[in-house]
Design an enzyme around this catalytic site. Sequence first.
Site, short mmCIF file in Angstrom:
data_model
loop_
_atom_site.label_atom_id
_atom_site.label_comp_id
_atom_site.label_asym_id
_atom_site.label_seq_id
_atom_site.Cartn_x
_atom_site.Cartn_y
_atom_site.Cartn_z
N LYS A 1 33.34 36.59 35.76
CA LYS A 1 33.16 37.31 36.27
C LYS A 1 33.53 38.32 34.71
CE LYS A 1 36.45 37.42 39.43
NZ LYS A 1 36.75 35.67 39.32
N ARG B 1 39.04 40.63 47.68
CA ARG B 1 40.62 38.86 47.03
C ARG B 1 40.24 38.05 48.43
NH1 ARG B 1 41.02 38.06 41.36
NH2 ARG B 1 41.87 36.17 40.34
N ARG C 1 38.85 26.72 28.75
CA ARG C 1 40.00 28.77 28.63
C ARG C 1 41.11 28.69 27.89
NH1 ARG C 1 38.44 33.20 32.89
NH2 ARG C 1 40.41 32.21 34.20
N ARG D 1 46.41 31.25 29.28
CA ARG D 1 47.11 32.23 30.61
C ARG D 1 48.02 31.26 31.41
NH1 ARG D 1 42.17 35.55 33.62
NH2 ARG D 1 42.53 34.21 35.55
N ARG E 1 44.34 28.14 42.46
CA ARG E 1 43.72 28.83 42.65
C ARG E 1 42.21 28.94 42.97
NH1 ARG E 1 43.10 30.72 36.77
NH2 ARG E 1 42.02 32.38 36.85
P1 AMP Z 1 41.25 37.18 37.86
O1 AMP Z 1 42.02 37.92 36.24
O2 AMP Z 1 41.04 38.11 38.73
O3 AMP Z 1 42.02 35.85 37.26
O4 AMP Z 1 43.08 37.27 38.68
C1 AMP Z 1 44.71 36.34 37.74
C2 AMP Z 1 45.23 36.59 39.27
O5 AMP Z 1 45.40 38.00 39.68
C3 AMP Z 1 45.05 36.10 40.58
O6 AMP Z 1 45.47 34.51 40.44
C4 AMP Z 1 45.84 36.90 41.74
O7 AMP Z 1 47.19 36.67 41.43
C5 AMP Z 1 46.00 38.16 41.32
N1 AMP Z 1 44.57 39.07 41.76
C6 AMP Z 1 43.93 39.90 40.99
N2 AMP Z 1 43.56 39.91 41.66
C7 AMP Z 1 43.60 40.26 43.10
C8 AMP Z 1 43.14 40.68 44.40
N3 AMP Z 1 42.26 41.55 44.68
N4 AMP Z 1 44.29 40.36 45.73
C9 AMP Z 1 45.39 40.00 44.98
N5 AMP Z 1 45.92 39.51 43.89
C10 AMP Z 1 44.98 39.25 43.00
#
Ligand code: AMP
Length: 197
Positions: free
Chosen positions: A17, A93, A132, A138, A149
């Site tokens: 993404k 999400r 990654r 991270r 996740r």
């Molecule tokens: P990502 O970088 O998109 O993988 O997001 C990392 C983390 O941010 C996720 O595992 C959630 O803890 C939080 N997060 C990001 N976007 C959302 C969302 N739309 N709703 C809830 N938690 C989010």
Amino acid sequence: MEERLRALLVAPPGAGKGTQATAISEEFGVEHISTGDLFRAEVAAGTPLGAQVASYLDRGDLVPDDLVHRLVREKVSEAMGATGGYLLDGFPRTLAQAQVAHAAAVEQGVPAHAAVTFEVPRAVLVERLLERAQADGRTDDDEKTILHRLDVYDRETEPVVAFYEGLGVLIGIDADRPVGEVTASTIAALRAALDRA
Ligand code: AMP
């Protein structure tokens, strides 16, 4: 004025993404809004919001919807003002997030032209996420959290894909291919969606 792209990326962790969002937002001249990046920045800056969300990010759990909506609403209206469009990466999400976001966007006359999902087999996602983890460290990229996740995605986020399919704006992209091919297919499909608007 020419219509600018308004789109969402709904795909599992590791599907690409972030990489694709950077390329797409440059191509269409719209702001890239990554909720994950925004939350990580809040945590790094030690803000009150950062303190509220840090433990969810570390566990690989979703941040509660009310905190997400506040942030997204502000960023989307800034992006509409600055670039006339948006590319959301990592939002919505949950089905509830999708319903609220769609209702608000329709009310403001700016519904998404398209929701893109990147399809990648689970084994490939795990492999990419483990790679990654070594590269950028991270806090949510250890193996146990990665698997969690992916489970959260299947349970909470997969229904969002069906929601956009029901609205007739879903674009499915085979993302188990070289990055450049995925980018080219996605840009072509988004260009077609925008032309239909
Ligand atoms: P990502 O970088 O998109 O993988 O997001 C990392 C983390 O941010 C996720 O595992 C959630 O803890 C939080 N997060 C990001 N976007 C959302 C969302 N739309 N709703 C809830 N938690 C989010």
